[in-house]
Design an enzyme around this catalytic site. Structure first.
Site, PDB file in Angstrom:
ATOM      1  CG  ASP A  94      -1.916   1.014   0.613  1.00 28.68           C
ATOM      2  OD1 ASP A  94      -2.414   1.513   0.077  1.00 28.68           O
ATOM      3  OD2 ASP A  94      -3.161   1.061   2.072  1.00 28.68           O
ATOM      4  N   GLY A  95       0.427   2.426  -0.489  1.00 29.45           N
ATOM      5  CA  GLY A  95       0.884   3.836  -0.354  1.00 29.45           C
ATOM      6  C   GLY A  95       0.479   4.586   0.161  1.00 29.45           C
ATOM      7  CD  GLU A 142      -1.668   1.742  -3.414  1.00 31.15           C
ATOM      8  OE1 GLU A 142      -1.317   1.229  -3.925  1.00 31.15           O
ATOM      9  OE2 GLU A 142      -2.515   2.723  -2.874  1.00 31.15           O
ATOM     10  CG  ASP A 169      -5.344  -0.616  -1.060  1.00 26.93           C
ATOM     11  OD1 ASP A 169      -5.166   0.045  -2.009  1.00 26.93           O
ATOM     12  OD2 ASP A 169      -5.938  -0.332   0.463  1.00 26.93           O
ATOM     13  CG  HIS A 205      -9.408   1.831   3.949  1.00 20.40           C
ATOM     14  ND1 HIS A 205      -8.718   1.937   5.221  1.00 20.40           N
ATOM     15  CD2 HIS A 205      -9.182   2.612   3.320  1.00 20.40           C
ATOM     16  CE1 HIS A 205      -7.576   2.677   4.310  1.00 20.40           C
ATOM     17  NE2 HIS A 205      -8.461   2.798   3.018  1.00 20.40           N
ATOM     18  CG  ASP A 225      -4.437   1.258   5.068  1.00 25.99           C
ATOM     19  OD1 ASP A 225      -4.627   2.591   4.108  1.00 25.99           O
ATOM     20  OD2 ASP A 225      -4.663   1.954   6.320  1.00 25.99           O
TER      21      ASP A 225
END
Length: 176
Positions: free
Chosen positions: A20-21, A65, A87, A139, A149
């Site tokens: 994740d970023g 990301e 995501d 999420h 995240d």
């Protein structure tokens, strides 16, 4: 997933990586994070979180990301099949478009590929790794996506100034 790859993942050693970023502002201060699991079938053999801040003061979420995926692939120690969970539609769709962009001189139908330098690094890493991409809604309660995240958000806030040492101090249970 082709059958050979699916069997290798189900029956043998492979990596499962969630990335994740994050950016505090977009553009803004960026951070990236990844959870890298070495698995033997369904059993986790080893787990290592990695995270960092953007290499430039002002980054975009898309840059972070991509950086998360690049750093995770660079951290892989063995030439095994890899499943990457993200995501980011930007990353997943972009990875699928890499051959087309490369063939067109790093251009899309709308002009130059954004973040070309990062895509070029990712392209090189994908030449030496067998990767399958899995999109995961963010999420949404997915455990590894949630850890990635948290890592990226904390990295954007500067909470890991000493890299792995800071990570182990804050999250010792995430290391196996």
């Amino acid at each position: 997933m082709n059958n050979e790859f699916a069997e290798a993942v189900r029956d043998g050693r492979h990596y499962l990586i969630a990335t994740d970023g994050a950016c505090k502002g977009n553009p803004g201060t960026g951070g990236w994070g990844a959870i890298i699991q070495l698995k033997d079938g369904t059993e986790v053999v080893r787990q290592k979180p990695i995270a960092g801040q953007g290499e430039v003061m002002i980054s975009t979420n898309n840059q972070m990301e991509l950086t998360a995926v690049i750093r995770a692939l660079e951290a892989v120690a063995e030439p095994l099949p890899i499943v990457i969970i993200s995501d980011s539609r930007y990353v997943i769709d972009g990875a699928k478009n890499l051959p087309k962009w490369k063939a067109k001189g790093w251009r899309t139908t709308n002009g130059a590929v954004a973040n070309k330098e990062l895509w070029m690094v990712l392209d090189q890493l994908l030449e030496t790794n067998s990767v399958r991409w899995v999109w995961q809604r963010g999420h949404n309660g997915h455990y590894l996506n949630g850890l990635a995240d948290e890592l990226s958000s904390n990295a954007a806030l500067g909470l890991y100034p000493h890299g792995t040492k800071s990570l182990k101090a804050r999250h010792p249970k995430w290391f196996r």
